[in-house]
Motif scaffolding. Structure first.
Motif, PDB file in Angstrom:
ATOM      1  N   ASP A 204      -3.684  -9.268  -6.635  1.00 15.20           N
ATOM      2  CA  ASP A 204      -3.584  -7.838  -6.911  1.00 15.20           C
ATOM      3  C   ASP A 204      -4.628  -7.029  -6.151  1.00 15.20           C
ATOM      4  O   ASP A 204      -4.998  -5.927  -6.552  1.00 15.20           O
ATOM      5  CB  ASP A 204      -3.701  -7.539  -8.414  1.00 15.20           C
ATOM      6  CG  ASP A 204      -3.163  -6.146  -8.761  1.00 15.20           C
ATOM      7  OD1 ASP A 204      -2.149  -5.741  -8.153  1.00 15.20           O
ATOM      8  OD2 ASP A 204      -3.771  -5.459  -9.605  1.00 15.20           O
TER       9      ASP A 204
ATOM     10  N   ALA B  65       4.182  -5.596  -3.410  1.00 20.38           N
ATOM     11  CA  ALA B  65       2.886  -5.871  -4.036  1.00 20.38           C
ATOM     12  C   ALA B  65       2.657  -7.373  -4.153  1.00 20.38           C
ATOM     13  O   ALA B  65       1.546  -7.867  -3.907  1.00 20.38           O
ATOM     14  CB  ALA B  65       2.817  -5.208  -5.406  1.00 20.38           C
ATOM     15  N   ALA B  66       3.707  -8.111  -4.523  1.00 11.99           N
ATOM     16  CA  ALA B  66       3.565  -9.559  -4.660  1.00 11.99           C
ATOM     17  C   ALA B  66       3.214 -10.239  -3.338  1.00 11.99           C
ATOM     18  O   ALA B  66       2.534 -11.271  -3.318  1.00 11.99           O
ATOM     19  CB  ALA B  66       4.858 -10.139  -5.227  1.00 11.99           C
TER      20      ALA B  66
ATOM     21  N   ASP C  98      -1.329   1.211  -4.442  1.00 14.49           N
ATOM     22  CA  ASP C  98      -0.822   1.785  -5.699  1.00 14.49           C
ATOM     23  C   ASP C  98       0.682   2.022  -5.630  1.00 14.49           C
ATOM     24  O   ASP C  98       1.399   1.796  -6.615  1.00 14.49           O
ATOM     25  CB  ASP C  98      -1.548   3.090  -6.006  1.00 14.49           C
ATOM     26  CG  ASP C  98      -2.988   2.868  -6.436  1.00 14.49           C
ATOM     27  OD1 ASP C  98      -3.318   1.733  -6.838  1.00 14.49           O
ATOM     28  OD2 ASP C  98      -3.783   3.825  -6.350  1.00 14.49           O
TER      29      ASP C  98
ATOM     30  N   ARG D 286       2.446  -1.241  -6.115  1.00 15.89           N
ATOM     31  CA  ARG D 286       2.408  -1.698  -7.513  1.00 15.89           C
ATOM     32  C   ARG D 286       3.439  -0.969  -8.369  1.00 15.89           C
ATOM     33  O   ARG D 286       4.083  -1.573  -9.237  1.00 15.89           O
ATOM     34  CB  ARG D 286       1.008  -1.481  -8.089  1.00 15.89           C
ATOM     35  CG  ARG D 286      -0.084  -2.354  -7.471  1.00 15.89           C
ATOM     36  CD  ARG D 286      -1.416  -2.135  -8.189  1.00 15.89           C
ATOM     37  NE  ARG D 286      -2.493  -2.885  -7.560  1.00 15.89           N
ATOM     38  CZ  ARG D 286      -3.455  -2.336  -6.816  1.00 15.89           C
ATOM     39  NH1 ARG D 286      -3.460  -1.020  -6.605  1.00 15.89           N
ATOM     40  NH2 ARG D 286      -4.402  -3.087  -6.292  1.00 15.89           N
ATOM     41  N   THR D 287       3.589   0.337  -8.134  1.00 16.60           N
ATOM     42  CA  THR D 287       4.452   1.131  -9.015  1.00 16.60           C
ATOM     43  C   THR D 287       5.897   1.216  -8.545  1.00 16.60           C
ATOM     44  O   THR D 287       6.808   1.331  -9.367  1.00 16.60           O
ATOM     45  CB  THR D 287       3.899   2.560  -9.154  1.00 16.60           C
ATOM     46  OG1 THR D 287       3.812   3.163  -7.856  1.00 16.60           O
ATOM     47  CG2 THR D 287       2.518   2.551  -9.789  1.00 16.60           C
ATOM     48  N   GLU D 288       6.117   1.163  -7.203  1.00 17.80           N
ATOM     49  CA  GLU D 288       7.457   1.430  -6.682  1.00 17.80           C
ATOM     50  C   GLU D 288       8.102   0.237  -5.977  1.00 17.80           C
ATOM     51  O   GLU D 288       9.312   0.070  -6.034  1.00 17.80           O
ATOM     52  CB  GLU D 288       7.419   2.618  -5.719  1.00 17.80           C
ATOM     53  CG  GLU D 288       6.915   3.914  -6.341  1.00 17.80           C
ATOM     54  CD  GLU D 288       7.859   4.490  -7.381  1.00 17.80           C
ATOM     55  OE1 GLU D 288       9.004   4.011  -7.483  1.00 17.80           O
ATOM     56  OE2 GLU D 288       7.448   5.431  -8.092  1.00 17.80           O
ATOM     57  N   TRP D 289       7.322  -0.552  -5.257  1.00 13.41           N
ATOM     58  CA  TRP D 289       7.862  -1.689  -4.520  1.00 13.41           C
ATOM     59  C   TRP D 289       7.158  -2.970  -4.984  1.00 13.41           C
ATOM     60  O   TRP D 289       6.293  -3.514  -4.294  1.00 13.41           O
ATOM     61  CB  TRP D 289       7.652  -1.515  -3.010  1.00 13.41           C
ATOM     62  CG  TRP D 289       8.437  -0.411  -2.371  1.00 13.41           C
ATOM     63  CD1 TRP D 289       9.366   0.408  -2.935  1.00 13.41           C
ATOM     64  CD2 TRP D 289       8.338  -0.003  -0.986  1.00 13.41           C
ATOM     65  NE1 TRP D 289       9.866   1.295  -2.023  1.00 13.41           N
ATOM     66  CE2 TRP D 289       9.253   1.071  -0.812  1.00 13.41           C
ATOM     67  CE3 TRP D 289       7.592  -0.434   0.099  1.00 13.41           C
ATOM     68  CZ2 TRP D 289       9.424   1.710   0.416  1.00 13.41           C
ATOM     69  CZ3 TRP D 289       7.750   0.202   1.323  1.00 13.41           C
ATOM     70  CH2 TRP D 289       8.659   1.258   1.480  1.00 13.41           C
ATOM     71  N   PRO D 290       7.477  -3.455  -6.173  1.00 13.76           N
ATOM     72  CA  PRO D 290       6.748  -4.615  -6.708  1.00 13.76           C
ATOM     73  C   PRO D 290       6.869  -5.873  -5.856  1.00 13.76           C
ATOM     74  O   PRO D 290       5.943  -6.691  -5.835  1.00 13.76           O
ATOM     75  CB  PRO D 290       7.370  -4.811  -8.097  1.00 13.76           C
ATOM     76  CG  PRO D 290       8.672  -4.079  -8.049  1.00 13.76           C
ATOM     77  CD  PRO D 290       8.488  -2.933  -7.115  1.00 13.76           C
ATOM     78  N   SER D 291       7.986  -6.045  -5.156  1.00 19.50           N
ATOM     79  CA  SER D 291       8.103  -7.227  -4.301  1.00 19.50           C
ATOM     80  C   SER D 291       7.127  -7.145  -3.131  1.00 19.50           C
ATOM     81  O   SER D 291       6.623  -8.172  -2.656  1.00 19.50           O
ATOM     82  CB  SER D 291       9.535  -7.371  -3.782  1.00 19.50           C
ATOM     83  OG  SER D 291       9.936  -6.224  -3.049  1.00 19.50           O
TER      84      SER D 291
END
Length: 600
Positions: free
Chosen positions: A180, A173-174, A163, A166-171
């Motif tokens: 996902d 998450a990718a 989580d 997803r919200t703070e470090w999108p790179s």
């Protein structure tokens, strides 16, 4: 009648062709493959290091740091290659204070220094290896491209941070959440961006003529070319959450990377009961192992039970004194005049040994060296300061040092080849949970700057161009018969504790590499931590239950604040050796069920 060999959890590897041991079985077998195709220990170690970045991404990465001890065949002693990067030019105490910080967060962009591991591997390969760079990187590219079985602990780390990613470090998450979702334990996990990065680097380097020129071209592509450009662009534009609980921008630039290179230097050493022991310099914590040996040299360890209360007590008390000196005096000797010769002198050890009694100390007691008294007083004051970091994400090192669900830490590898070349390396930093991934590279940044203090005038004060005092600490030794030994472990502040215990048992117990690794371990948490939030836990001692209740009770009676760890949970030691007649041995811990030694 001949006595039976000691029980071991697995066989000690022996042969004459080559041995490779590391904290992950895939890396160890990759190292052996490199030896089989004609590479030497330096080629094998580098290939293992790059594979560890793929299969243990929660413990190290390409943008991390790495000290390495190398012992080329025919040389009388090892040499250090320093892969510890320095603080960026804009990393000043004033700037960090202006961000509302009094300690550097354990995660996020402000915790980043120049990544050093890659150049250290390249310098070692260029000057001592045999194989083309493409052969060395091929296994890492394979596992990054086609996937590798995800360790349970990797899956757990990603799941806990999903989580936040997803919200703070999108790179991040990718990279770490394909589809996902966190990867399930044992499932195949790939990092195609990392594979693309290495393939592009090889393509750019391949235009140069000759092996040496190609390696130097790869270094330029990393530190002055497309890798540095991507990092520069990302850090200039990103404003991301860090372990201090706020969104902040970083200060690392491409110019910082271009201005730095890995370097050679002489190791630090001492002699203990006829053994020569080598560590990295005072920019690492390695000299504290040497200080501990000096303190213990005047005590009758030969007459002690090496899993008994007397042994555990005196080793713990020696380490407390050495750690206190680490906090007061260790730092980058290129920036500060550090009294290392005095700290390692027999006279100093004799003086300090008088502080060791039959009762456990709860004090932080650095020595007061003439002209350096202010450093000692500052270290005592820092350790006494309470600090509540609040809720943090990805802070500190992902160390196995404490009880709890999260265990793991750094990586380690040792290699010896048939010619007698030897490598001991401890790669770390750039792990997935402590810094965001640089978009398009598949690599998280490191967080080693958290080891600096935001106070002026200390050997470990934050300053541009200064190395943080790292915990990374590979080891080499030579016994009185001439056998050469490479060994080490992950573990942050615990690295030199577990290595010290291991070496003492080798010296005084005269057992094999594997049987000594299998002995129960302990460590102190008494010293001030190197990792955010930098707290101390006076008198604390964590011990495996294999010591038995009588030993544990005896230690409590002496004043130690003992916690009992889970069985087989402390340390991830590996070791490799070569005798004067060319016989090779290797061993690896059974703890965590990951480390393996291979060889023939």
């Amino acid at each position: 009648m001949q006595s039976a060999p000691p029980f071991t959890t697995r066989p000690e590897i022996a042969g004459t062709f080559g041995v490779a041991t590391s904290t992950h079985w895939i890396a160890s077998t990759v190292g052996m493959r490199i030896l089989e195709i004609g590479g030497n220990a330096f080629d094998a170690a580098a290939a293992m290091g790059f594979v560890l970045q793929v299969v243990e991404p929660h413990l190290n990465g390409p943008l991390g740091d790495m000290p390495v001890l190398i012992w080329p065949a025919g040389e009388d002693s090892p040499t250090v290659i320093c892969g510890q990067g320095v603080a960026p030019a804009a990393a000043t105490i004033a700037h960090y204070r202006d961000q509302g910080l009094d300690r550097i967060p354990g995660s996020g962009l402000l915790a980043t220094v120049v990544p050093g591991a890659f150049d250290a591997w390249m310098v070692m390969l260029r000057d001592h290896g045999r194989l083309p760079l493409a052969d060395v990187l091929e296994p890492a590219i394979h596992y990054a491209r086609t996937g590798h079985p995800v360790l349970h602990r990797v899956s757990t780390e990603i799941t806990e941070l999903a989580d936040f990613f997803r919200t703070e470090w999108p790179s991040s998450a990718a990279t770490w959440l394909p589809g996902d979702r966190p990867p399930a334990p044992g499932s195949l996990f790939a990092n195609p961006d990392l594979a693309d990065t290495w393939e592009r680097l090889l393509a750019e380097a391949g235009s140069a003529q000759g092996r040496t020129s190609q390696i130097d071209a790869a270094r330029r592509a990393f530190y002055q070319g497309f890798v540095a450009d991507r990092i520069d662009q990302f850090v200039r534009t990103a404003c991301l959450m860090d372990g201090g609980g706020a969104r902040r921008r970083g200060v690392l630039t491409g110019q910082d990377m271009a201005d730095w290179t890995a370097s050679y230097e002489q190791p630090t050493s001492t002699t203990y009961h006829g053994w020569d022991v080598w560590k990295c310099g005072v920019w690492s914590q390695g000299p504290l192992l040497l200080q501990s040996l000096n303190l213990l040299s005047g005590l009758p360890l030969d007459r002690m039970n090496l899993t008994g209360a007397d042994f555990t007590h005196v080793v713990s008390e020696a380490m407390k004194l050495a750690f206190a000196d680490r906090e007061a005096y260790y730092g980058d000797p290129a920036h500060t005049d550090i009294p290392l010769a005095q700290l390692l002198s027999p006279a100093y050890a004799n003086q300090r040994r008088t502080l060791m009694t039959q009762t456990a100390s709860n004090e932080q007691r650095p020595g007061e060296l003439h002209g350096f008294e202010a450093w000692a007083r500052a270290a005592i004051a820092r350790a006494a300061q309470p600090f509540d970091p609040g809720e943090t994400i990805g802070s500190g090192e992902p160390t196995m040092a404490h009880l709890g669900e999260r265990r793991g830490d750094t990586c380690h590898l040792d290699v010896v080849d048939r010619w007698g070349n030897m490598v001991s390396a401890t790669p770390s930093g750039g792990w997935l949970q402590s810094s965001p991934v640089v978009p398009g590279l598949g690599m998280p940044l490191n967080s080693r700057a958290q080891m600096f203090w935001l106070e002026d005038g200390l050997p470990s004060s934050l300053a541009p161009g200064r190395r943080p005092r790292t915990t990374l600490s590979p080891s080499m030794a030579r016994d009185p018969d001439g056998r050469m030994l490479a060994f080490g472990t992950p573990g942050g502040d615990q690295q030199d504790q577990w290595q010290l215990i291991y070496l003492l048992r080798l010296v005084h117990g005269r057992m094999g590499l594997q049987s000594t690794i299998d002995e129960p371990l302990f460590h102190i948490d008494h010293a001030q931590s190197s990792f955010y939030p930098r707290i101390a836990n006076p008198g604390a001692l964590l011990i495996e239950p294999g010591f038995g209740p009588m030993v544990i009770d005896a230690l409590r009676d002496r004043g130690h604040r003992v916690d009992v760890a889970d069985a087989w949970s402390l340390g991830r030691l590996t070791a490799a050796s070569r005798t004067t007649n060319g016989q090779l041995h290797a061993a690896a811990t059974p703890r965590l069920m990951q480390a393996y030694a291979v060889g023939r």
